[in-house]
Every structure is written in C-alpha cells, then in structure tokens.
Design a protein around this motif. Structure first.
Motif, PDB file in Angstrom:
ATOM      1  N   GLN A  29      -9.167  44.839  15.144  1.00 16.70           N
ATOM      2  CA  GLN A  29      -9.039  43.973  16.317  1.00 16.70           C
ATOM      3  C   GLN A  29      -8.577  42.558  15.984  1.00 16.70           C
ATOM      4  OE1 GLN A  29     -13.138  44.509  17.764  1.00 16.70           O
ATOM      5  NE2 GLN A  29     -12.223  45.210  19.690  1.00 16.70           N
ATOM      6  N   VAL A  30      -8.854  42.083  14.766  1.00 18.06           N
ATOM      7  CA  VAL A  30      -8.580  40.688  14.436  1.00 18.06           C
ATOM      8  C   VAL A  30      -7.974  40.522  13.045  1.00 18.06           C
ATOM      9  CG1 VAL A  30     -10.392  39.673  15.886  1.00 18.06           C
ATOM     10  CG2 VAL A  30     -10.927  40.301  13.538  1.00 18.06           C
ATOM     11  N   SER A  31      -7.177  39.495  12.921  1.00 20.36           N
ATOM     12  CA  SER A  31      -6.813  38.984  11.597  1.00 20.36           C
ATOM     13  C   SER A  31      -7.553  37.650  11.499  1.00 20.36           C
ATOM     14  CB  SER A  31      -5.312  38.804  11.452  1.00 20.36           C
ATOM     15  OG  SER A  31      -4.835  37.819  12.327  1.00 20.36           O
ATOM     16  N   VAL A  32      -8.224  37.440  10.390  1.00 17.32           N
ATOM     17  CA  VAL A  32      -9.106  36.286  10.224  1.00 17.32           C
ATOM     18  C   VAL A  32      -8.483  35.294   9.251  1.00 17.32           C
ATOM     19  CG1 VAL A  32     -11.404  35.534   9.473  1.00 17.32           C
ATOM     20  CG2 VAL A  32     -11.133  37.756  10.612  1.00 17.32           C
ATOM     21  N   THR A  33      -8.508  34.026   9.626  1.00 26.16           N
ATOM     22  CA  THR A  33      -8.160  32.954   8.705  1.00 26.16           C
ATOM     23  C   THR A  33      -9.388  32.095   8.524  1.00 26.16           C
ATOM     24  OG1 THR A  33      -5.831  32.931   9.343  1.00 26.16           O
ATOM     25  CG2 THR A  33      -6.677  30.956   8.264  1.00 26.16           C
ATOM     26  N   ILE A  34      -9.825  31.975   7.282  1.00 29.70           N
ATOM     27  CA  ILE A  34     -10.972  31.131   6.962  1.00 29.70           C
ATOM     28  C   ILE A  34     -10.428  29.771   6.539  1.00 29.70           C
ATOM     29  CG2 ILE A  34     -12.964  30.804   5.469  1.00 29.70           C
ATOM     30  CD1 ILE A  34     -13.049  33.880   5.150  1.00 29.70           C
ATOM     31  N   LEU A  35     -10.874  28.736   7.225  1.00 25.93           N
ATOM     32  CA  LEU A  35     -10.416  27.380   6.969  1.00 25.93           C
ATOM     33  C   LEU A  35     -11.564  26.539   6.429  1.00 25.93           C
ATOM     34  CD1 LEU A  35      -8.371  24.994   7.277  1.00 25.93           C
ATOM     35  CD2 LEU A  35      -9.257  24.748   9.615  1.00 25.93           C
ATOM     36  N   MET A  36     -11.300  25.829   5.339  1.00 19.82           N
ATOM     37  CA  MET A  36     -12.263  24.864   4.827  1.00 19.82           C
ATOM     38  C   MET A  36     -11.574  23.504   4.831  1.00 19.82           C
ATOM     39  SD  MET A  36     -14.360  24.704   1.219  1.00 19.82           S
ATOM     40  CE  MET A  36     -15.502  26.011   1.659  1.00 19.82           C
ATOM     41  N   VAL A  37     -12.269  22.508   5.381  1.00 20.69           N
ATOM     42  CA  VAL A  37     -11.743  21.151   5.426  1.00 20.69           C
ATOM     43  C   VAL A  37     -12.565  20.297   4.459  1.00 20.69           C
ATOM     44  CG1 VAL A  37     -11.275  19.130   6.855  1.00 20.69           C
ATOM     45  CG2 VAL A  37     -11.026  21.427   7.837  1.00 20.69           C
ATOM     46  N   MET A  67     -16.595  38.778   1.587  1.00 25.34           N
ATOM     47  CA  MET A  67     -17.667  39.026   2.553  1.00 25.34           C
ATOM     48  C   MET A  67     -17.160  39.746   3.803  1.00 25.34           C
ATOM     49  SD  MET A  67     -19.603  35.366   2.077  1.00 25.34           S
ATOM     50  CE  MET A  67     -21.092  35.733   3.005  1.00 25.34           C
ATOM     51  N   LEU A  68     -15.838  39.927   3.893  1.00 20.98           N
ATOM     52  CA  LEU A  68     -15.226  40.606   5.042  1.00 20.98           C
ATOM     53  C   LEU A  68     -14.381  41.791   4.579  1.00 20.98           C
ATOM     54  CD1 LEU A  68     -14.228  37.466   7.114  1.00 20.98           C
ATOM     55  CD2 LEU A  68     -15.712  39.306   7.924  1.00 20.98           C
ATOM     56  N   PRO A  69     -15.015  42.766   3.906  1.00 19.14           N
ATOM     57  CA  PRO A  69     -14.236  43.911   3.415  1.00 19.14           C
ATOM     58  C   PRO A  69     -13.620  44.693   4.577  1.00 19.14           C
ATOM     59  CG  PRO A  69     -16.587  44.363   3.240  1.00 19.14           C
ATOM     60  CD  PRO A  69     -16.445  42.920   3.661  1.00 19.14           C
ATOM     61  N   GLY A  70     -12.372  45.091   4.395  1.00 19.50           N
ATOM     62  CA  GLY A  70     -11.681  45.867   5.413  1.00 19.50           C
ATOM     63  C   GLY A  70     -10.930  45.017   6.424  1.00 19.50           C
ATOM     64  N   TYR A  71     -11.223  43.718   6.475  1.00 16.81           N
ATOM     65  CA  TYR A  71     -10.550  42.822   7.413  1.00 16.81           C
ATOM     66  C   TYR A  71      -9.318  42.216   6.751  1.00 16.81           C
ATOM     67  CZ  TYR A  71     -14.591  42.928  10.524  1.00 16.81           C
ATOM     68  OH  TYR A  71     -15.580  43.333  11.374  1.00 16.81           O
ATOM     69  N   GLN A  72      -8.324  41.921   7.564  1.00 21.58           N
ATOM     70  CA  GLN A  72      -7.156  41.185   7.097  1.00 21.58           C
ATOM     71  C   GLN A  72      -7.555  39.711   7.095  1.00 21.58           C
ATOM     72  OE1 GLN A  72      -3.602  41.885   9.423  1.00 21.58           O
ATOM     73  NE2 GLN A  72      -2.740  39.935   8.783  1.00 21.58           N
ATOM     74  N   VAL A  73      -7.688  39.113   5.892  1.00 13.00           N
ATOM     75  CA  VAL A  73      -8.194  37.749   5.771  1.00 13.00           C
ATOM     76  C   VAL A  73      -7.239  36.894   4.944  1.00 13.00           C
ATOM     77  CG1 VAL A  73     -10.136  36.300   5.038  1.00 13.00           C
ATOM     78  CG2 VAL A  73     -10.579  38.626   5.828  1.00 13.00           C
ATOM     79  N   THR A  74      -6.952  35.715   5.470  1.00 14.76           N
ATOM     80  CA  THR A  74      -6.236  34.694   4.716  1.00 14.76           C
ATOM     81  C   THR A  74      -7.111  33.448   4.695  1.00 14.76           C
ATOM     82  OG1 THR A  74      -5.082  33.921   6.692  1.00 14.76           O
ATOM     83  CG2 THR A  74      -3.943  35.544   5.345  1.00 14.76           C
ATOM     84  N   THR A  75      -6.777  32.519   3.807  1.00 12.34           N
ATOM     85  CA  THR A  75      -7.556  31.291   3.726  1.00 12.34           C
ATOM     86  C   THR A  75      -6.633  30.082   3.780  1.00 12.34           C
ATOM     87  OG1 THR A  75      -7.485  31.237   1.305  1.00 12.34           O
ATOM     88  CG2 THR A  75      -9.368  32.364   2.333  1.00 12.34           C
ATOM     89  N   ALA A  76      -7.237  28.956   4.138  1.00 16.37           N
ATOM     90  CA  ALA A  76      -6.501  27.699   4.167  1.00 16.37           C
ATOM     91  C   ALA A  76      -7.455  26.578   3.782  1.00 16.37           C
ATOM     92  CB  ALA A  76      -5.923  27.439   5.548  1.00 16.37           C
ATOM     93  N   LEU A  77      -6.905  25.587   3.119  1.00 11.70           N
ATOM     94  CA  LEU A  77      -7.680  24.434   2.685  1.00 11.70           C
ATOM     95  C   LEU A  77      -6.973  23.187   3.192  1.00 11.70           C
ATOM     96  CD1 LEU A  77     -10.063  23.480   0.897  1.00 11.70           C
ATOM     97  CD2 LEU A  77      -8.482  23.494  -1.039  1.00 11.70           C
ATOM     98  N   ARG A  78      -7.712  22.336   3.876  1.00  7.03           N
ATOM     99  CA  ARG A  78      -7.168  21.080   4.397  1.00  7.03           C
ATOM    100  C   ARG A  78      -8.055  19.931   3.951  1.00  7.03           C
ATOM    101  NH1 ARG A  78      -3.620  20.821   9.133  1.00  7.03           N
ATOM    102  NH2 ARG A  78      -2.291  22.622   8.914  1.00  7.03           N
ATOM    103  N   LYS A  79      -7.545  18.723   4.042  1.00  2.00           N
ATOM    104  CA  LYS A  79      -8.321  17.517   3.755  1.00  2.00           C
ATOM    105  C   LYS A  79      -8.274  16.616   4.968  1.00  2.00           C
ATOM    106  CE  LYS A  79      -7.801  17.604  -1.179  1.00  2.00           C
ATOM    107  NZ  LYS A  79      -7.307  16.969  -2.384  1.00  2.00           N
ATOM    108  N   GLY A  80      -9.419  15.987   5.259  1.00  5.78           N
ATOM    109  CA  GLY A  80      -9.476  15.067   6.382  1.00  5.78           C
ATOM    110  C   GLY A  80     -10.805  15.156   7.087  1.00  5.78           C
TER     111      GLY A  80
END
Length: 135
Positions: A29-37, A67-80
């Motif tokens: 149902q979802v593609s997940v993007t994990i964002l850390m700032v 921690m999200l096996p089976g899910y389509q996961v990408t990550t992103a890192l931002r500053k601010g």
C-alpha cells in the motif's frame, strides 16, 4: 501506491511510528521515506557537541530500514529546523501522507512544536499524528 513520509529523530517515542505504519499499511500500500533532520550547525545542540554526526545519523537510518522488512523504504537526511525542513521536503517530494508521534506537553500544550508546525503548515498531506501512548 501511497507515498508516506516518516520523520524520525531516533527517540524511542518517534520509533513507535514504525509500529503504527506496520499496523496501518501493508507493504503493497505504501512506499516509505524515513527522514531525519539534523540540527543546524549553529544550533545549541551542535554548539554543545551533543548533535549527531552525519555518519551516526546514516547508520541510524540504515537500522530504521531494517525495522520495516518487506516495505519499499528510502531514507533522507536534512539539516536545519525540523518543522520547516519536514514540510519543505514533503512539498518537494510530493508525499501523500505523513506519520509521526507528538510529545505530550501537558494540559495547555497538546502537541509538540514540530507536530504543531506541521499541522499548521502542511495542509496538503494526510496526517497521522499519534500520542506517544497509542502504540
């Protein structure tokens, strides 16, 4: 497939949203993007030397993917500043939904400042903001 943004700061409270994603959405149902700032280099945390390094943050993001096996996961890192950076990233990348926890701040302030900022400034998203005791 819905594009879901999952902003995490690495706290045990924020990691509870991963459980919420698993309970709410199936991997198809979802593609997940994990964002850390990360805080701006001029922030108090950075000045006191308690802010995460980029390398440490990237290692945490890799652990969150697992921690999200089976899910389509990408990550992103931002500053601010977290609130504005999360909203800006969501707008730039065209997310459908955002899922995060809120800190319990007592009777007068029901949402933390980041969640409050997002609610006020990201009306284009489906928001899933949960209290820390909901999972």
């Amino acid at each position: 497939m819905k594009k879901l943004l999952l902003p995490l700061d690495g706290s045990s409270r924020s990691l509870r949203t991963i459980d919420m994603v698993k309970k709410t959405f199936s991997p198809d149902q979802v593609s997940v993007t994990i964002l850390m700032v990360l805080p701006n280099p001029l922030s108090m945390e950075a000045q006191l030397g308690i802010a995460r390094t980029d390398d440490a943050a990237l290692k945490e993001l890799d652990a969150f993917i697992n921690m999200l096996p089976g899910y389509q996961v990408t990550t992103a890192l931002r500053k601010g500043t977290p609130g504005p950076e999360i909203v800006k990233f969501a707008q730039e990348e065209g997310f459908d939904s955002l899922c995060m926890t809120r800190a319990t701040r007592g009777f007068l302030q029901k949402m933390g400042s980041v969640a409050n900022y997002i609610v006020k400034n990201a009306p284009f998203l489906d928001l899933f903001i949960m209290r820390e005791d909901n999972v």
